[in-house]
Design a protein around this motif. Structure first.
Motif, PDB file in Angstrom:
ATOM      1  N   ALA A 174       0.829  -1.189   0.000  1.00 34.19           N
ATOM      2  CA  ALA A 174       0.000   0.000   0.000  1.00 34.19           C
ATOM      3  C   ALA A 174       0.862   1.236   0.000  1.00 34.19           C
ATOM      4  CB  ALA A 174      -0.919   0.002   1.223  1.00 34.19           C
TER       5      ALA A 174
ATOM      6  N   ALA B 194       0.217   2.732   4.317  1.00 34.82           N
ATOM      7  CA  ALA B 194      -1.083   2.515   4.933  1.00 34.82           C
ATOM      8  C   ALA B 194      -1.404   1.035   4.900  1.00 34.82           C
ATOM      9  CB  ALA B 194      -2.151   3.305   4.169  1.00 34.82           C
TER      10      ALA B 194
ATOM     11  N   ALA C 100      -3.334  -2.347   4.365  1.00 35.87           N
ATOM     12  CA  ALA C 100      -4.426  -2.782   3.509  1.00 35.87           C
ATOM     13  C   ALA C 100      -5.167  -3.910   4.197  1.00 35.87           C
ATOM     14  CB  ALA C 100      -3.872  -3.266   2.165  1.00 35.87           C
TER      15      ALA C 100
ATOM     16  N   ARG D 281     -10.459   1.732   1.198  1.00 38.31           N
ATOM     17  CA  ARG D 281      -9.892   2.990   1.697  1.00 38.31           C
ATOM     18  C   ARG D 281      -8.424   3.122   1.301  1.00 38.31           C
ATOM     19  NH1 ARG D 281     -13.792   4.920   4.900  1.00 38.31           N
ATOM     20  NH2 ARG D 281     -15.244   3.410   5.773  1.00 38.31           N
ATOM     21  N   THR D 282      -7.838   2.016   0.838  1.00 39.32           N
ATOM     22  CA  THR D 282      -6.445   2.010   0.404  1.00 39.32           C
ATOM     23  C   THR D 282      -6.318   1.926  -1.110  1.00 39.32           C
ATOM     24  OG1 THR D 282      -5.726   0.963   2.461  1.00 39.32           O
ATOM     25  CG2 THR D 282      -4.272   0.739   0.561  1.00 39.32           C
TER      26      THR D 282
ATOM     27  N   VAL E  57      -7.208   7.963  -2.640  1.00 36.30           N
ATOM     28  CA  VAL E  57      -7.117   6.499  -2.610  1.00 36.30           C
ATOM     29  C   VAL E  57      -6.189   6.083  -3.739  1.00 36.30           C
ATOM     30  CG1 VAL E  57      -8.399   4.329  -2.721  1.00 36.30           C
ATOM     31  CG2 VAL E  57      -9.440   6.347  -1.659  1.00 36.30           C
TER      32      VAL E  57
ATOM     33  N   GLY F  25      -3.359   3.777  -3.152  1.00 31.22           N
ATOM     34  CA  GLY F  25      -2.525   2.650  -2.764  1.00 31.22           C
ATOM     35  C   GLY F  25      -2.575   1.529  -3.785  1.00 31.22           C
TER      36      GLY F  25
END
Length: 315
Positions: free
Chosen positions: A34, A38, A40, A63-64, A159, A161
């Motif tokens: 990610a 962040a 995942a 969200r990733t 977003v 990632g």
């Protein structure tokens, strides 16, 4: 996250609230890579089967990294045509998207949550929010175009990632070249909330390459975000109600409706305005409708219906 209206540009009336807080079983695998470190959510691969019970995990993952949801059934012939196309394109994107496959017969709560009245139905999740993409089997070229728009929308909301695609880093870098400079400039401007600068970058990209569909799509979205920035919905609705034939007032509410996912409301408002105006005052309304059609997507059933209604009013 940027201005919340940007996450709703293509969002439809999908209610996933009943599935958000469902207890989750232990994770079956892990995803890595990610951006920004962040964490995942756990998914075993880029393509994963999702159930009513495990859907909360996919919501968190969105969200990733953007998640494409393919709602299908074993008996559905068009589903069997579309699914391999989705899998191919997602795989080629090397971790920038995850494909979540939902058998609607085995997972009725998800089918109801997504309001899957016909399948195949393809929806995305960006930062936990649903983004309708298309219904029915569509050509591979259109899938690529829609996924490109989805990645732009996800970038607008931070977003960006990736998940581990199971490929060496060098191979992934080769398959996914860096963004063209003007596209990168537009993305940076969007994240800074400078929509005018983003629009200028996309306009320059189109001037240099009129066939750049990603720039064309990005420009349309940025123009919408620029128009709705700072608008108050209640005040705009009051102004439109007080002046039913005031074109700018009706445009403002239609823009806000589309940005909030109320696509049918936006189209209906502008079609009614078109019908009520004298012929020599209709051009701007038609042009705005065509612009909004392009934002939602030509294959969307709501666009097809509105196009027919517009044609009937014109002829």
């Amino acid at each position: 996250m940027t201005d919340p209206t940007s996450s709703a540009v293509l969002r439809g009336a999908v209610d996933l609230s009943s599935l958000r807080n469902r207890p989750q079983p232990p994770a079956a695998g892990s995803a890595g890579g990610a951006a920004g470190g962040a964490p995942a959510a756990s998914v075993p691969t880029l393509i994963v089967d999702v159930t009513d019970a495990t859907f909360g995990e996919i919501l968190e993952l969105s969200r990733t990294v953007p998640v494409v949801v393919d709602l299908w059934a074993e008996w559905c012939g068009p589903c069997k045509q579309l699914s391999p196309v989705l899998e191919k394109v997602v795989t080629e994107l090397a971790g920038r998207l995850v494909l979540a496959k939902v058998d609607v017969d085995a997972n009725p709560q998800l089918a109801q949550g997504f309001r899957a009245q016909s399948i195949p139905m393809v929806v995305a999740l960006v930062a936990g929010q649903p983004v309708p993409l298309f219904t029915g089997a569509v050509p591979e070229a259109q899938v690529r175009e829609v996924f490109g728009q989805l990645l732009q929308l996800a970038a607008q909301n931070g977003v960006t990632g990736t998940v581990d695609a199971g490929e060496p880093v060098a191979a992934a870098e080769e398959s996914e070249p860096a963004l063209p400079p003007l596209h990168a400039e537009a993305f940076d401007a969007i994240e800074a909330g400078d929509y005018a600068r983003a629009a200028a970058a996309y306009e320059q990209a189109l001037a240099e390459n009129p066939g750049d569909e990603e720039a064309r799509s990005g420009l349309g979205q940025v123009r919408l975000l620029e128009r709705v920035q700072g608008l108050d919905l209640q005040a705009a609705r009051a102004a439109a109600a007080a002046a039913p034939r005031d074109v700018p007032a009706q445009f403002a509410v239609a823009d806000l409706d589309l940005a909030g996912g109320h696509v049918e409301d936006a189209f209906a408002r502008l079609l009614q305005l078109f019908a009520e105006l004298p012929t020599d005052e209709r051009v701007a309304v038609r042009e705005r409708l065509l612009e909004l059609f392009g934002l939602v997507g030509d294959a969307d059933p709501r666009v097809l219906q509105a196009r027919r209604a517009l044609a009937n009013l014109m002829f």
